[in-house]
Design an enzyme around this catalytic site. Sequence first.
Site, short mmCIF file in Angstrom:
data_model
loop_
_atom_site.label_atom_id
_atom_site.label_comp_id
_atom_site.label_asym_id
_atom_site.label_seq_id
_atom_site.Cartn_x
_atom_site.Cartn_y
_atom_site.Cartn_z
N ARG A 38 -26.97 -18.20 -42.03
CA ARG A 38 -26.36 -16.92 -41.67
C ARG A 38 -25.53 -16.53 -42.76
O ARG A 38 -25.82 -15.13 -42.99
CB ARG A 38 -25.65 -16.77 -40.19
N LYS B 289 -16.01 -9.31 -35.76
CA LYS B 289 -16.57 -8.14 -35.37
C LYS B 289 -16.36 -7.89 -33.89
O LYS B 289 -16.09 -6.92 -33.48
CB LYS B 289 -18.03 -7.91 -35.98
N ARG C 3 -22.29 -21.02 -28.47
CA ARG C 3 -23.71 -20.08 -28.81
C ARG C 3 -24.52 -21.20 -29.71
O ARG C 3 -23.95 -22.13 -30.46
CB ARG C 3 -23.57 -19.18 -29.80
N ARG D 183 -15.85 -21.35 -32.04
CA ARG D 183 -15.81 -20.42 -31.18
C ARG D 183 -16.61 -20.76 -30.01
O ARG D 183 -17.40 -21.78 -29.77
CB ARG D 183 -16.90 -19.30 -31.99
N ARG E 97 -28.25 -4.45 -40.43
CA ARG E 97 -28.01 -5.59 -41.24
C ARG E 97 -28.88 -5.90 -42.41
O ARG E 97 -28.73 -6.79 -43.30
CB ARG E 97 -28.12 -6.84 -40.35
P1 AP5 Z 1 -16.21 -13.13 -33.53
O1 AP5 Z 1 -15.21 -11.75 -33.14
O2 AP5 Z 1 -17.10 -13.57 -32.48
O3 AP5 Z 1 -17.09 -12.87 -34.80
P2 AP5 Z 1 -18.32 -11.76 -35.12
O4 AP5 Z 1 -17.92 -11.21 -36.62
O5 AP5 Z 1 -18.69 -11.12 -34.13
O6 AP5 Z 1 -19.23 -12.95 -35.47
P3 AP5 Z 1 -20.95 -13.27 -35.04
O7 AP5 Z 1 -21.04 -14.65 -35.19
O8 AP5 Z 1 -21.11 -12.85 -33.59
O9 AP5 Z 1 -21.37 -12.48 -36.01
P4 AP5 Z 1 -22.80 -12.55 -36.52
O10 AP5 Z 1 -22.90 -11.00 -37.11
O11 AP5 Z 1 -23.26 -13.58 -37.06
O12 AP5 Z 1 -23.61 -12.54 -35.05
P5 AP5 Z 1 -24.53 -11.35 -34.16
O13 AP5 Z 1 -24.24 -11.75 -32.47
O14 AP5 Z 1 -24.25 -10.12 -34.46
O15 AP5 Z 1 -15.07 -14.20 -34.03
C1 AP5 Z 1 -15.55 -15.39 -34.43
C2 AP5 Z 1 -14.64 -16.55 -34.25
O16 AP5 Z 1 -13.44 -16.20 -34.87
C3 AP5 Z 1 -14.26 -16.51 -32.63
O17 AP5 Z 1 -14.06 -17.82 -32.00
C4 AP5 Z 1 -12.95 -15.68 -32.59
O18 AP5 Z 1 -11.78 -16.32 -31.75
C5 AP5 Z 1 -12.32 -16.11 -34.14
N1 AP5 Z 1 -11.34 -15.11 -34.54
C6 AP5 Z 1 -11.72 -13.50 -34.66
N2 AP5 Z 1 -10.78 -13.21 -35.44
C7 AP5 Z 1 -9.97 -14.04 -35.87
C8 AP5 Z 1 -9.04 -13.94 -36.66
N3 AP5 Z 1 -8.45 -12.43 -37.24
N4 AP5 Z 1 -8.26 -15.17 -37.02
C9 AP5 Z 1 -8.79 -16.46 -36.80
N5 AP5 Z 1 -10.08 -16.43 -35.79
C10 AP5 Z 1 -10.51 -15.28 -35.49
O19 AP5 Z 1 -25.88 -11.96 -34.58
C11 AP5 Z 1 -26.66 -13.22 -34.10
C12 AP5 Z 1 -27.98 -13.34 -34.68
O20 AP5 Z 1 -28.76 -12.20 -33.93
C13 AP5 Z 1 -28.26 -13.27 -36.25
O21 AP5 Z 1 -28.15 -14.18 -36.93
C14 AP5 Z 1 -29.66 -12.79 -36.00
O22 AP5 Z 1 -30.64 -13.63 -36.01
C15 AP5 Z 1 -29.68 -11.68 -34.95
N6 AP5 Z 1 -29.53 -10.44 -35.19
C16 AP5 Z 1 -28.30 -9.72 -34.74
N7 AP5 Z 1 -28.42 -8.53 -35.27
C17 AP5 Z 1 -29.24 -8.46 -36.06
C18 AP5 Z 1 -29.92 -7.28 -36.66
N8 AP5 Z 1 -29.52 -6.13 -36.98
N9 AP5 Z 1 -31.13 -7.44 -37.60
C19 AP5 Z 1 -31.76 -8.87 -37.45
N10 AP5 Z 1 -31.30 -9.70 -36.60
C20 AP5 Z 1 -30.24 -9.67 -35.91
#
Ligand code: AP5
Length: 209
Positions: free
Chosen positions: A166, A13, A155, A127, A88
């Site tokens: 997660r 994402k 992270r 990552r 979410r």
């Molecule tokens: P990346 O693009 O970083 O993936 P992502 O989908 O953004 O992953 P996140 O881990 O950031 O998502 P998340 O939803 O768990 O975390 P968030 O920060 O929102 O890619 C991942 C890796 O893969 C990278 O190394 C990249 O290079 C590689 N990659 C990308 N595309 C690729 C491809 N096509 N092929 C191969 N490799 C690839 O949330 C973190 C925490 O915050 C949550 O756990 C929760 O505690 C809290 N939180 C956030 N939002 C909320 C909410 N709305 N409600 C409650 N808690 C929340």
Amino acid sequence: MRMILVGPPGAGKGTQAARLITLLDIPHISTGDMLRAAVKEGTELGKQADAFMKRGDLVPDDVVIGMVIERISMEDCGSGMMLDGFPRTRPQAEALGVALEQAGLALDSVVLIEVPDGSIVSRIVGRRSDPKTGRIYHLEFDPPAEDVVDRLVQRKDDTREACVARLRKYHSETAPIIPFYDALGILRRVDGVGSPDEVTERVRAALKV
Ligand code: AP5
């Protein structure tokens, strides 16, 4: 355009958002980034969120909903926005719907980036991100240049254990919002397996941009 990027942790994402916001000229609103910034700054909100995030739990709805509603009412969201990581949960999706309706606005698209569970852990544990530029890398799939590698950070929640938690939360809490948006006719499913360039092309085709 008002849109949401949804998908399991590590689906890509953040990677896709970084490519699309320039093209679409809309702000990228990542709740994960906002919460990590609050933790780093040591704000009250950050203190509340920290423990939940470290163990891979969701931060409580009331904390996140208030933060997002305040953010999307800012002027730069007037002509559009890309929400990443929000909503979410079903209550978050409903609160967003109410807030947009009260403002006389509506969502255009919800893009679901689909990646099988078996590919998620390796994406997450490999990552790294660049604190200077915000650029996301992967040690194997998107390796950094030698001159930046020493400053890259991992992270706190990118451990195998937190990743499994997660993923479990994604299936129990977030996956139920998919039929909600499907019923509204705005869900676009995109295969997230392939190179980041290939996935970008699929997202662009789904959004017709
Ligand atoms: P990346 O693009 O970083 O993936 P992502 O989908 O953004 O992953 P996140 O881990 O950031 O998502 P998340 O939803 O768990 O975390 P968030 O920060 O929102 O890619 C991942 C890796 O893969 C990278 O190394 C990249 O290079 C590689 N990659 C990308 N595309 C690729 C491809 N096509 N092929 C191969 N490799 C690839 O949330 C973190 C925490 O915050 C949550 O756990 C929760 O505690 C809290 N939180 C956030 N939002 C909320 C909410 N709305 N409600 C409650 N808690 C929340």
